[in-house]
Motif scaffolding. Structure first.
Motif, PDB file in Angstrom:
ATOM      1  N   GLN A  12       0.830  -1.202   0.000  1.00 43.02           N
ATOM      2  CA  GLN A  12       0.000   0.000   0.000  1.00 43.02           C
ATOM      3  C   GLN A  12       0.868   1.257   0.000  1.00 43.02           C
ATOM      4  OE1 GLN A  12      -2.446  -0.698   3.436  1.00 43.02           O
ATOM      5  NE2 GLN A  12      -4.081  -1.678   2.254  1.00 43.02           N
ATOM      6  N   LEU A  13       1.932   1.257   0.806  1.00 39.22           N
ATOM      7  CA  LEU A  13       2.837   2.399   0.866  1.00 39.22           C
ATOM      8  C   LEU A  13       3.529   2.624  -0.477  1.00 39.22           C
ATOM      9  CD1 LEU A  13       4.441   1.863   4.392  1.00 39.22           C
ATOM     10  CD2 LEU A  13       2.932   3.743   3.712  1.00 39.22           C
ATOM     11  N   LEU A  14       3.816   1.539  -1.192  1.00 39.40           N
ATOM     12  CA  LEU A  14       4.467   1.620  -2.501  1.00 39.40           C
ATOM     13  C   LEU A  14       3.449   1.813  -3.627  1.00 39.40           C
ATOM     14  CD1 LEU A  14       7.079  -1.259  -2.061  1.00 39.40           C
ATOM     15  CD2 LEU A  14       7.572   1.188  -2.212  1.00 39.40           C
ATOM     16  N   ARG A  15       2.172   1.904  -3.250  1.00 39.19           N
ATOM     17  CA  ARG A  15       1.072   2.091  -4.199  1.00 39.19           C
ATOM     18  C   ARG A  15       0.985   0.953  -5.229  1.00 39.19           C
ATOM     19  NH1 ARG A  15       1.283   8.662  -5.319  1.00 39.19           N
ATOM     20  NH2 ARG A  15       1.025   9.259  -3.133  1.00 39.19           N
ATOM     21  N   LEU A  16       1.182  -0.261  -4.728  1.00 36.34           N
ATOM     22  CA  LEU A  16       1.026  -1.462  -5.560  1.00 36.34           C
ATOM     23  C   LEU A  16      -0.364  -2.031  -5.289  1.00 36.34           C
ATOM     24  CD1 LEU A  16       4.558  -3.051  -4.968  1.00 36.34           C
ATOM     25  CD2 LEU A  16       3.827  -1.611  -6.872  1.00 36.34           C
ATOM     26  N   GLY A  17      -1.379  -1.329  -5.818  1.00 35.54           N
ATOM     27  CA  GLY A  17      -2.763  -1.659  -5.477  1.00 35.54           C
ATOM     28  C   GLY A  17      -3.185  -3.057  -5.871  1.00 35.54           C
ATOM     29  N   GLN A  43       5.596 -13.021 -10.808  1.00 34.12           N
ATOM     30  CA  GLN A  43       4.135 -13.083 -10.890  1.00 34.12           C
ATOM     31  C   GLN A  43       3.482 -11.917 -10.152  1.00 34.12           C
ATOM     32  OE1 GLN A  43       2.429 -16.879  -9.908  1.00 34.12           O
ATOM     33  NE2 GLN A  43       3.652 -17.992 -11.428  1.00 34.12           N
ATOM     34  N   LEU A  44       4.056 -11.537  -9.026  1.00 30.47           N
ATOM     35  CA  LEU A  44       3.541 -10.375  -8.295  1.00 30.47           C
ATOM     36  C   LEU A  44       3.618  -9.118  -9.162  1.00 30.47           C
ATOM     37  CD1 LEU A  44       4.928 -10.599  -4.630  1.00 30.47           C
ATOM     38  CD2 LEU A  44       2.542 -10.676  -5.332  1.00 30.47           C
ATOM     39  N   LEU A  45       4.771  -8.889  -9.766  1.00 24.23           N
ATOM     40  CA  LEU A  45       4.970  -7.697 -10.580  1.00 24.23           C
ATOM     41  C   LEU A  45       4.132  -7.742 -11.857  1.00 24.23           C
ATOM     42  CD1 LEU A  45       8.832  -7.195 -10.139  1.00 24.23           C
ATOM     43  CD2 LEU A  45       6.959  -6.030  -8.948  1.00 24.23           C
ATOM     44  N   LEU A  49       1.515  -4.867 -13.047  1.00 24.74           N
ATOM     45  CA  LEU A  49       1.652  -4.224 -14.353  1.00 24.74           C
ATOM     46  C   LEU A  49       0.394  -4.403 -15.200  1.00 24.74           C
ATOM     47  CD1 LEU A  49       5.347  -5.131 -15.232  1.00 24.74           C
ATOM     48  CD2 LEU A  49       4.423  -2.845 -14.797  1.00 24.74           C
ATOM     49  N   GLU A  50      -0.175  -5.598 -15.166  1.00 22.26           N
ATOM     50  CA  GLU A  50      -1.399  -5.857 -15.935  1.00 22.26           C
ATOM     51  C   GLU A  50      -2.548  -4.998 -15.427  1.00 22.26           C
ATOM     52  OE1 GLU A  50      -4.049  -6.975 -18.617  1.00 22.26           O
ATOM     53  OE2 GLU A  50      -1.900  -7.444 -18.664  1.00 22.26           O
ATOM     54  N   ASP A  51      -2.660  -4.849 -14.116  1.00 18.59           N
ATOM     55  CA  ASP A  51      -3.716  -4.014 -13.546  1.00 18.59           C
ATOM     56  C   ASP A  51      -3.512  -2.551 -13.935  1.00 18.59           C
ATOM     57  OD1 ASP A  51      -6.012  -3.829 -11.499  1.00 18.59           O
ATOM     58  OD2 ASP A  51      -4.590  -2.330 -10.765  1.00 18.59           O
ATOM     59  N   ARG A  52      -2.278  -2.090 -13.950  1.00 16.32           N
ATOM     60  CA  ARG A  52      -2.002  -0.700 -14.328  1.00 16.32           C
ATOM     61  C   ARG A  52      -2.306  -0.466 -15.808  1.00 16.32           C
ATOM     62  NH1 ARG A  52       3.183   1.667 -10.947  1.00 16.32           N
ATOM     63  NH2 ARG A  52       2.439   1.010  -8.887  1.00 16.32           N
ATOM     64  N   ARG A  53      -1.984  -1.449 -16.645  1.00 17.33           N
ATOM     65  CA  ARG A  53      -2.303  -1.327 -18.069  1.00 17.33           C
ATOM     66  C   ARG A  53      -3.814  -1.234 -18.283  1.00 17.33           C
ATOM     67  NH1 ARG A  53       2.393  -4.712 -19.078  1.00 17.33           N
ATOM     68  NH2 ARG A  53       1.156  -6.570 -18.616  1.00 17.33           N
ATOM     69  N   ARG A  54      -4.546  -2.056 -17.535  1.00 18.08           N
ATOM     70  CA  ARG A  54      -6.009  -2.062 -17.665  1.00 18.08           C
ATOM     71  C   ARG A  54      -6.589  -0.728 -17.209  1.00 18.08           C
ATOM     72  NH1 ARG A  54      -9.692  -2.636 -14.064  1.00 18.08           N
ATOM     73  NH2 ARG A  54      -8.208  -3.379 -12.498  1.00 18.08           N
TER      74      ARG A  54
END
Length: 251
Positions: A12-17, A43-45, A49-54
């Motif tokens: 959350q602090l790193l904004r990895l929602g 797999q985490l990354l 990345l896929e969520d950010r692209r979407r």
């Protein structure tokens, strides 16, 4: 569990929602499949990345302001007076956009100009271009109010960074000299930096009647037609041919 909660807070602090909500599931899967630490991190990354692209795609589609019918799959190329399928497929390759070409879709109301322009705009957005769809009326409102309205100023700034702008129903509304000047300066600012798709039921010769100034019209056409494909559409209105009636369901 304490370690898991710590990792979630760190995400959350790193904004990895996206990762925040999937850490536990991915960790369980990694353990079950015996994945290496590196594969688990990958797999985490990938998930983030896929969520950010979407989400980026959703933001760009929202900013494009596309009309409801913007899927080129719905365009009927089988009719003789419509744009042939081969030419449509060529336009979808977007090489014209990379070369800063403009497209003018000209023809009577209801012949598919808006669907084609919106579809190509959507296709550009999907392929990562900054592309926006605005009616002539919306664009003129932006140009009139950009110095006094925050929303218009932000939209104007967005358009000046565009790679493609669709102007739908160009020359449908009369303009005074000040508005015609503002419109010309907008086009001139983006000339050879941004591609335009313009839909209109007026031939370029008739534009002077709307703009009311032959000098401005000539200068405008000089810029728009320099690298441009004019596509003439004909035939009866698709909406009239496929119109629906409130009486169809009454026996």
């Amino acid at each position: 569990m304490e370690t898991l909660e710590t990792i979630k807070k760190q995400c959350q602090l790193l904004r990895l929602g996206a990762v925040t909500g999937k850490v536990e599931a991915l960790a369980d899967r990694a353990a079950a499949e015996g994945l290496s630490y590196l594969e688990f991190i990958r797999q985490l990354l990938d998930s983030e990345l896929e969520d950010r692209r979407r989400r980026d795609q959703q933001r760009r589609e929202k900013a494009a302001c596309l009309p409801l019918n913007h899927h080129l799959e719905q365009y009927d190329s089988s009719r003789e007076e419509r744009l042939p399928k081969a030419r449509l497929e060529q336009l979808k390759e977007l090489t014209w956009l990379d070369q800063n070409y403009n497209i003018i879709l000209m023809g009577p109301s209801g012949t598919g100009k808006t669907m084609l322009s919106a579809g190509l705009c959507y296709h550009a957005v999907k392929n990562g271009y900054r592309a926006y769809f605005r009616t002539m009326e919306q664009l003129m409102t932006i140009l009139r109010t950009k110095d006094i309205a925050t929303v218009a100023r932000a939209d104007y700034a967005r358009l000046t960074r565009a790679q493609l702008i669709v102007i739908d129903d160009m020359m449908m509304i009369s303009q005074n000299k000040m508005e015609a000047n503002a419109f010309f300066h907008f086009i001139n600012t983006l000339h050879e930096k941004t591609s335009f798709i313009i839909t209109t039921n007026k031939s370029p010769k008739q534009w002077v009647e709307i703009l009311g100034d032959e000098v401005i019209t000539t200068a405008l056409l000089d810029r728009l037609l320099y690298r441009c494909e004019i596509i003439q559409l004909a035939g009866e209105s698709y909406r009239m041919q496929n119109r629906k009636s409130i009486f169809e369901t009454i026996g």
